[in-house]
Write a protein that holds these residues in place. Structure first.
Motif, PDB file in Angstrom:
ATOM      1  N   ILE A 138       0.844  -1.194   0.000  1.00 30.15           N
ATOM      2  CA  ILE A 138       0.000   0.000   0.000  1.00 30.15           C
ATOM      3  C   ILE A 138       0.879   1.244   0.000  1.00 30.15           C
ATOM      4  O   ILE A 138       2.074   1.185   0.286  1.00 30.15           O
ATOM      5  N   THR A 139       0.260   2.349  -0.316  1.00 30.64           N
ATOM      6  CA  THR A 139       0.896   3.655  -0.221  1.00 30.64           C
ATOM      7  C   THR A 139      -0.154   4.613   0.338  1.00 30.64           C
ATOM      8  O   THR A 139      -1.335   4.279   0.401  1.00 30.64           O
ATOM      9  N   TYR A 140       0.271   5.788   0.738  1.00 25.67           N
ATOM     10  CA  TYR A 140      -0.672   6.731   1.335  1.00 25.67           C
ATOM     11  C   TYR A 140      -0.297   8.162   0.955  1.00 25.67           C
ATOM     12  O   TYR A 140       0.804   8.451   0.512  1.00 25.67           O
ATOM     13  N   ARG A 141      -1.276   9.033   1.167  1.00 21.15           N
ATOM     14  CA  ARG A 141      -1.090  10.460   0.957  1.00 21.15           C
ATOM     15  C   ARG A 141      -1.778  11.186   2.106  1.00 21.15           C
ATOM     16  O   ARG A 141      -2.879  10.804   2.510  1.00 21.15           O
ATOM     17  N   ILE A 142      -1.122  12.194   2.659  1.00 20.04           N
ATOM     18  CA  ILE A 142      -1.704  12.986   3.745  1.00 20.04           C
ATOM     19  C   ILE A 142      -2.014  14.377   3.218  1.00 20.04           C
ATOM     20  O   ILE A 142      -1.157  15.041   2.638  1.00 20.04           O
ATOM     21  N   GLU A 143      -3.251  14.810   3.396  1.00 21.33           N
ATOM     22  CA  GLU A 143      -3.686  16.164   3.035  1.00 21.33           C
ATOM     23  C   GLU A 143      -4.424  16.746   4.235  1.00 21.33           C
ATOM     24  O   GLU A 143      -5.566  16.376   4.500  1.00 21.33           O
ATOM     25  N   ASN A 144      -3.738  17.633   4.949  1.00 23.71           N
ATOM     26  CA  ASN A 144      -4.278  18.224   6.182  1.00 23.71           C
ATOM     27  C   ASN A 144      -4.650  17.117   7.160  1.00 23.71           C
ATOM     28  O   ASN A 144      -3.807  16.368   7.587  1.00 23.71           O
ATOM     29  N   SER A 145      -5.924  16.980   7.503  1.00 28.09           N
ATOM     30  CA  SER A 145      -6.337  15.935   8.446  1.00 28.09           C
ATOM     31  C   SER A 145      -7.015  14.766   7.723  1.00 28.09           C
ATOM     32  O   SER A 145      -7.785  14.030   8.309  1.00 28.09           O
ATOM     33  N   GLU A 146      -6.702  14.619   6.447  1.00 28.12           N
ATOM     34  CA  GLU A 146      -7.232  13.511   5.644  1.00 28.12           C
ATOM     35  C   GLU A 146      -6.088  12.605   5.233  1.00 28.12           C
ATOM     36  O   GLU A 146      -5.053  13.072   4.758  1.00 28.12           O
ATOM     37  N   ILE A 147      -6.285  11.291   5.415  1.00 27.39           N
ATOM     38  CA  ILE A 147      -5.318  10.288   4.997  1.00 27.39           C
ATOM     39  C   ILE A 147      -5.979   9.465   3.892  1.00 27.39           C
ATOM     40  O   ILE A 147      -7.116   9.019   4.048  1.00 27.39           O
ATOM     41  N   TYR A 148      -5.259   9.271   2.798  1.00 31.54           N
ATOM     42  CA  TYR A 148      -5.756   8.459   1.693  1.00 31.54           C
ATOM     43  C   TYR A 148      -4.820   7.262   1.540  1.00 31.54           C
ATOM     44  O   TYR A 148      -3.610   7.436   1.394  1.00 31.54           O
ATOM     45  N   ILE A 149      -5.395   6.064   1.592  1.00 32.68           N
ATOM     46  CA  ILE A 149      -4.607   4.843   1.463  1.00 32.68           C
ATOM     47  C   ILE A 149      -4.979   4.167   0.152  1.00 32.68           C
ATOM     48  O   ILE A 149      -6.159   3.957  -0.150  1.00 32.68           O
ATOM     49  N   PHE A 150      -3.929   3.820  -0.626  1.00 34.67           N
ATOM     50  CA  PHE A 150      -4.099   3.226  -1.937  1.00 34.67           C
ATOM     51  C   PHE A 150      -3.315   1.921  -2.027  1.00 34.67           C
ATOM     52  O   PHE A 150      -2.316   1.743  -1.345  1.00 34.67           O
ATOM     53  N   GLU A 151      -3.769   1.040  -2.925  1.00 37.98           N
ATOM     54  CA  GLU A 151      -3.002  -0.151  -3.216  1.00 37.98           C
ATOM     55  C   GLU A 151      -1.819   0.265  -4.088  1.00 37.98           C
ATOM     56  O   GLU A 151      -1.982   1.029  -5.037  1.00 37.98           O
ATOM     57  N   LYS A 152      -0.644  -0.216  -3.731  1.00 33.91           N
ATOM     58  CA  LYS A 152       0.562   0.131  -4.487  1.00 33.91           C
ATOM     59  C   LYS A 152       0.492  -0.534  -5.854  1.00 33.91           C
ATOM     60  O   LYS A 152       0.212  -1.726  -5.951  1.00 33.91           O
ATOM     61  N   GLN A 153       0.735   0.242  -6.897  1.00 31.66           N
ATOM     62  CA  GLN A 153       0.716  -0.288  -8.259  1.00 31.66           C
ATOM     63  C   GLN A 153       2.022  -1.010  -8.549  1.00 31.66           C
ATOM     64  O   GLN A 153       3.093  -0.468  -8.280  1.00 31.66           O
ATOM     65  N   THR A 154       1.928  -2.217  -9.040  1.00 32.33           N
ATOM     66  CA  THR A 154       3.119  -2.973  -9.389  1.00 32.33           C
ATOM     67  C   THR A 154       3.540  -2.620 -10.804  1.00 32.33           C
ATOM     68  O   THR A 154       2.701  -2.407 -11.691  1.00 32.33           O
ATOM     69  N   LYS A 155       4.834  -2.544 -11.012  1.00 32.65           N
ATOM     70  CA  LYS A 155       5.361  -2.229 -12.344  1.00 32.65           C
ATOM     71  C   LYS A 155       5.407  -3.492 -13.167  1.00 32.65           C
ATOM     72  O   LYS A 155       5.789  -4.541 -12.690  1.00 32.65           O
ATOM     73  N   LYS A 156       5.028  -3.357 -14.424  1.00 35.85           N
ATOM     74  CA  LYS A 156       5.025  -4.509 -15.329  1.00 35.85           C
ATOM     75  C   LYS A 156       6.235  -4.528 -16.192  1.00 35.85           C
ATOM     76  O   LYS A 156       6.879  -3.630 -16.500  1.00 35.85           O
TER      77      LYS A 156
END
Length: 174
Positions: free
Chosen positions: A156-174
């Protein structure tokens, strides 16, 4: 007693040790255990780490004797109890200022992190939210350290924007 406490009591045949709550008494026979009194639900949760204890009603009549590794939740309103086998280390982690996530979903972890760090955690997909984790987090860790630990455990990876956290599935390179 009200609230949550941990007891480590040496055995002493000359002196009886009893923990009294508004709903149940706990007679101690040299042991380690935790007690959590929930006044709202009028219940008492007891986890026995080692030794033995007797749960008693308020008149001193034995309800049951507990064995190590058991968690008993006693409901005062209907005079019932539920016994479960538990990992005592997980149940007593609060004593060491740790949060132990044992086979729980990322959504459940996100809910606890939201409350602890006063942030909103958004997870990219239902599939990702349902992914289960097992990890230990120290209470004094910064949010970014906790998120990095989760990234280490799963793709996974994440992004923080103020008091919001966004969690994403890490994209695998092909």
């Amino acid at each position: 007693m009200q609230g949550e406490a941990f007891f480590d009591i040496a055995k002493n045949a000359q002196s009886l040790f009893i923990v009294s709550t508004d709903y149940v008494k706990i007679e101690v026979h040299g042991t380690s255990f935790s007690v959590n009194v929930n006044a709202k639900s009028k219940s008492v949760e007891t986890v026995l780490v080692r030794g033995s204890i007797d749960l008693q009603n308020l008149k001193g009549k034995r309800i049951l004797e507990m064995n190590p590794g058991e968690k008993v939740t006693y409901a005062w309103n209907d005079n019932t109890y539920i016994t479960d086998r538990v990992d005592v280390n997980v149940c007593a982690a609060w004593r060491f200022n740790q949060l132990i996530f044992d086979n729980i979903t990322l959504r459940e972890i996100a809910n606890q992190l939201s409350a602890k760090y006063n942030v909103s955690v958004n997870i990219e997909s239902l599939k990702l939210a349902q992914r289960k984790f097992r990890c230990v987090i120290n209470e004094d860790e910064h949010l970014s350290d906790v998120l990095e630990q989760l990234c280490y455990l799963a793709p996974i990876t994440y992004r923080i924007e103020n008091s919001e956290i966004y969690i994403f599935e890490k994209q695998t390179k092909k």
